[in-house]
Design a protein around this motif. Structure first.
Motif, PDB file in Angstrom:
ATOM      1  N   MET A   1     -17.784  14.282  46.460  1.00 30.56           N
ATOM      2  CA  MET A   1     -17.905  13.994  45.035  1.00 30.56           C
ATOM      3  C   MET A   1     -19.039  14.806  44.439  1.00 30.56           C
ATOM      4  N   ARG A   2     -18.882  15.122  43.182  1.00 37.66           N
ATOM      5  CA  ARG A   2     -19.853  15.964  42.491  1.00 37.66           C
ATOM      6  C   ARG A   2     -20.393  15.208  41.281  1.00 37.66           C
ATOM      7  N   LEU A   3     -21.696  15.236  41.092  1.00 36.25           N
ATOM      8  CA  LEU A   3     -22.329  14.600  39.943  1.00 36.25           C
ATOM      9  C   LEU A   3     -22.248  15.557  38.752  1.00 36.25           C
ATOM     10  N   VAL A   4     -21.610  15.107  37.671  1.00 36.95           N
ATOM     11  CA  VAL A   4     -21.401  15.962  36.514  1.00 36.95           C
ATOM     12  C   VAL A   4     -21.837  15.228  35.246  1.00 36.95           C
ATOM     13  N   ALA A   5     -22.555  15.919  34.380  1.00 36.55           N
ATOM     14  CA  ALA A   5     -22.915  15.342  33.083  1.00 36.55           C
ATOM     15  C   ALA A   5     -21.643  15.110  32.287  1.00 36.55           C
ATOM     16  N   THR A   6     -21.536  13.937  31.692  1.00 30.82           N
ATOM     17  CA  THR A   6     -20.315  13.581  30.964  1.00 30.82           C
ATOM     18  C   THR A   6     -19.969  14.607  29.898  1.00 30.82           C
ATOM     19  N   LYS A   7     -20.977  15.158  29.266  1.00 34.99           N
ATOM     20  CA  LYS A   7     -20.738  16.116  28.180  1.00 34.99           C
ATOM     21  C   LYS A   7     -20.085  17.403  28.676  1.00 34.99           C
ATOM     22  N   SER A   8     -20.159  17.678  29.993  1.00 31.30           N
ATOM     23  CA  SER A   8     -19.572  18.917  30.497  1.00 31.30           C
ATOM     24  C   SER A   8     -18.335  18.690  31.370  1.00 31.30           C
ATOM     25  N   VAL A   9     -17.863  17.434  31.456  1.00 30.93           N
ATOM     26  CA  VAL A   9     -16.655  17.148  32.237  1.00 30.93           C
ATOM     27  C   VAL A   9     -15.450  17.813  31.582  1.00 30.93           C
ATOM     28  N   LYS A  10     -14.591  18.379  32.396  1.00 31.40           N
ATOM     29  CA  LYS A  10     -13.395  19.050  31.890  1.00 31.40           C
ATOM     30  C   LYS A  10     -12.170  18.155  32.023  1.00 31.40           C
ATOM     31  N   PRO A  11     -11.266  18.177  31.031  1.00 34.41           N
ATOM     32  CA  PRO A  11     -10.017  17.418  31.152  1.00 34.41           C
ATOM     33  C   PRO A  11      -9.271  17.811  32.430  1.00 34.41           C
ATOM     34  N   GLY A  12      -8.697  16.813  33.091  1.00 33.69           N
ATOM     35  CA  GLY A  12      -8.014  17.063  34.352  1.00 33.69           C
ATOM     36  C   GLY A  12      -8.851  16.722  35.558  1.00 33.69           C
ATOM     37  N   SER A  13     -10.171  16.547  35.361  1.00 36.28           N
ATOM     38  CA  SER A  13     -11.044  16.132  36.456  1.00 36.28           C
ATOM     39  C   SER A  13     -10.701  14.706  36.866  1.00 36.28           C
ATOM     40  N   LYS A  14     -10.845  14.409  38.149  1.00 36.37           N
ATOM     41  CA  LYS A  14     -10.558  13.062  38.637  1.00 36.37           C
ATOM     42  C   LYS A  14     -11.854  12.351  39.016  1.00 36.37           C
ATOM     43  N   LEU A  15     -11.950  11.089  38.630  1.00 35.92           N
ATOM     44  CA  LEU A  15     -13.144  10.311  38.954  1.00 35.92           C
ATOM     45  C   LEU A  15     -13.223  10.017  40.444  1.00 35.92           C
ATOM     46  N   ALA A  16     -14.404  10.186  41.016  1.00 34.53           N
ATOM     47  CA  ALA A  16     -14.633   9.831  42.416  1.00 34.53           C
ATOM     48  C   ALA A  16     -15.231   8.440  42.546  1.00 34.53           C
ATOM     49  N   GLN A  17     -15.769   7.923  41.446  1.00 35.17           N
ATOM     50  CA  GLN A  17     -16.315   6.568  41.397  1.00 35.17           C
ATOM     51  C   GLN A  17     -15.845   5.915  40.107  1.00 35.17           C
ATOM     52  N   PRO A  18     -15.544   4.616  40.131  1.00 31.56           N
ATOM     53  CA  PRO A  18     -15.088   3.952  38.906  1.00 31.56           C
ATOM     54  C   PRO A  18     -16.194   3.809  37.874  1.00 31.56           C
ATOM     55  N   VAL A  19     -15.784   3.613  36.632  1.00 31.14           N
ATOM     56  CA  VAL A  19     -16.702   3.355  35.531  1.00 31.14           C
ATOM     57  C   VAL A  19     -16.547   1.889  35.143  1.00 31.14           C
ATOM     58  N   TYR A  20     -17.655   1.173  35.047  1.00 27.97           N
ATOM     59  CA  TYR A  20     -17.632  -0.255  34.725  1.00 27.97           C
ATOM     60  C   TYR A  20     -18.045  -0.497  33.275  1.00 27.97           C
ATOM     61  N   ASN A  21     -17.523  -1.583  32.709  1.00 22.78           N
ATOM     62  CA  ASN A  21     -18.003  -2.000  31.393  1.00 22.78           C
ATOM     63  C   ASN A  21     -19.055  -3.087  31.569  1.00 22.78           C
ATOM     64  N   ASP A  22     -19.525  -3.643  30.434  1.00 15.89           N
ATOM     65  CA  ASP A  22     -20.636  -4.600  30.508  1.00 15.89           C
ATOM     66  C   ASP A  22     -20.234  -5.961  31.048  1.00 15.89           C
ATOM     67  N   LYS A  23     -18.947  -6.190  31.281  1.00 10.99           N
ATOM     68  CA  LYS A  23     -18.498  -7.459  31.857  1.00 10.99           C
ATOM     69  C   LYS A  23     -18.271  -7.335  33.362  1.00 10.99           C
ATOM     70  N   GLY A  24     -18.533  -6.150  33.904  1.00 17.05           N
ATOM     71  CA  GLY A  24     -18.331  -5.941  35.323  1.00 17.05           C
ATOM     72  C   GLY A  24     -16.918  -5.533  35.667  1.00 17.05           C
ATOM     73  N   SER A  25     -16.077  -5.361  34.669  1.00 18.75           N
ATOM     74  CA  SER A  25     -14.704  -4.929  34.892  1.00 18.75           C
ATOM     75  C   SER A  25     -14.644  -3.407  34.922  1.00 18.75           C
ATOM     76  N   ILE A  26     -13.680  -2.885  35.655  1.00 18.69           N
ATOM     77  CA  ILE A  26     -13.529  -1.434  35.736  1.00 18.69           C
ATOM     78  C   ILE A  26     -12.913  -0.912  34.454  1.00 18.69           C
ATOM     79  N   LEU A  27     -13.626  -0.016  33.799  1.00 20.07           N
ATOM     80  CA  LEU A  27     -13.164   0.593  32.561  1.00 20.07           C
ATOM     81  C   LEU A  27     -12.238   1.762  32.858  1.00 20.07           C
ATOM     82  N   VAL A  28     -12.647   2.591  33.820  1.00 21.89           N
ATOM     83  CA  VAL A  28     -11.805   3.696  34.273  1.00 21.89           C
ATOM     84  C   VAL A  28     -11.834   3.690  35.797  1.00 21.89           C
ATOM     85  N   GLN A  29     -10.665   3.645  36.408  1.00 23.83           N
ATOM     86  CA  GLN A  29     -10.562   3.492  37.853  1.00 23.83           C
ATOM     87  C   GLN A  29     -10.823   4.809  38.581  1.00 23.83           C
TER      88      GLN A  29
END
Length: 363
Positions: A1-29
């Motif tokens: 996995m590669r650490l990338v600044a959100t502002k430079s992420v390119k469309p088509g990239s796949k997440l290696a770690q999920p993104v959580y919202n403030d309720k602890g639910s996965i926002l993006v898997q």
């Protein structure tokens, strides 16, 4: 996995770690392919970094000193505590139930610091939360406790410092929101209102029977500086409480390494440069050195350029010396791409990290 600044992420990239919202639910898997719309949404939510999948790094795993769930739980405790403060009358204080929950969260975080498993890795805004104050409070607590832990202070003291750090910005609940959330430069009058959060927090906390007075001084003194240039009283040196000095260092580091509306986040090594630039004059040198030994200066997943011209990704930390991680080489000095291999900088002291990047790959 590669650490990338959100502002430079390119469309088509796949997440290696999920993104959580403030309720602890996965926002993006995990493994979701990011679209331009999704990336723009993450940027709007001020999500600083994401971990992007890279087939050459599939075996790399993240190890955080605290789990996402633990940090989220602590942030929710802070959120509920601060809401209780905002909604209470002047004569009503934090309930014993809420202070007990804060204590429990602190004890859980301390248990992960002792014994020290690895250098502390916190990438700001790894969880999306609707107010910077809450995530900042938890991060500052973790950093402050890491400093105290590295200084070999007793567990009871580490926990008390963590408690003080959790509540160090409580006075901001009494500062006008339009001033706190202003995106442009503050004028002199607005800055004076911001500075009042130290005294407002102190006077609020010192009246609470179920909180030690030293916790109130954490709110009071975390902006004081060794040379007397801080506020609100301009005290200096030994007049500043130990806890205030430690929390002040943690507060500055998290502030500069967090993504804000008005500026981009610095990387950990850049934040440490800020601290060392002020060490001895603004900050206690011993404490800054302790913090340096505690934090992952080059986080796992970070792209680095080495002094011999090669480039790669940090894949693991060396506990004994956190300035010299293990790097997987993905580019030779001449620009060619080899079969990936590892270089342990702890074993090659003549090679150093000379540049870091969180930009997306150019190819």
């Amino acid at each position: 996995m590669r650490l990338v600044a959100t502002k430079s992420v390119k469309p088509g990239s796949k997440l290696a770690q999920p993104v959580y919202n403030d309720k602890g639910s996965i926002l993006v898997q995990r493994d979701v392919e990011l679209t331009r719309k999704m990336i723009n949404r993450l940027k709007a939510l001020r999500y600083t970094y994401v971990y992007i999948r890279d087939d050459r790094l599939l075996d790399v795993e993240l190890e955080f000193s605290t789990s996402s769930e633990e940090r989220l739980k602590a942030m929710q405790v802070i959120y509920k505590s601060f809401q209780e403060i905002k909604q209470s009358d002047n004569g009503k204080y934090l309930t014993e139930k809420m202070t007990d929950k804060i204590t429990t969260s602190i004890q859980e975080m301390v248990s992960n610091l002792r014994p020290k498993r690895q250098t502390l890795t916190i990438l700001s805004d790894m969880l999306i939360f609707d107010d910077y104050i809450f995530s900042h409070s938890v991060n500052v607590a973790l950093y402050a406790m890491a400093i105290a832990n590295e200084m070999k202070l007793p567990v009871s003291v580490v926990e008390e410092i963590g408690f003080g750090a959790i509540l160090h910005d409580v006075g901001k609940m009494f500062v006008p929101q339009e001033v706190l959330q202003k995106t442009g430069k503050l004028n002199d009058e607005e800055f004076e209102k911001i500075k009042e959060h130290t005294t407002k927090g102190f006077h609020y906390l010192r009246k609470m029977n179920n909180i030690p007075l030293v916790i109130a001084h954490c709110a009071y003194q975390h902006h004081e500086r060794m040379n007397g240039s801080g506020y609100p009283r301009g005290i200096q040196g030994s007049d500043i409480h130990l806890y205030g000095k430690i929390i002040g260092i943690a507060d500055v580091f998290d502030a500069v390494t967090s993504n804000r509306v008005y500026r981009d986040a610095m990387l950990p090594h850049e934040g440490l440069e800020i601290l060392f630039a002020g060490a001895g004059e603004l900050f206690d040198m011993e404490m800054v050195e302790a913090f340096k030994r505690s934090v992952a200066i080059y986080p796992t997943g970070l792209t680095v350029r080495l002094s011999d011209g090669r480039a790669g990704i940090v894949i693991r930390q060396n506990e004994d010396i956190n300035t010299r991680p293990i790097v997987r080489i993905l580019e030779e000095a001449d620009g060619t791409e080899p079969d990936p291999y590892e270089v342990n900088l702890y074993e090659h002291l003549n090679i150093t990290v000379v540049a870091c990047s969180t930009a997306a790959e150019s190819h």
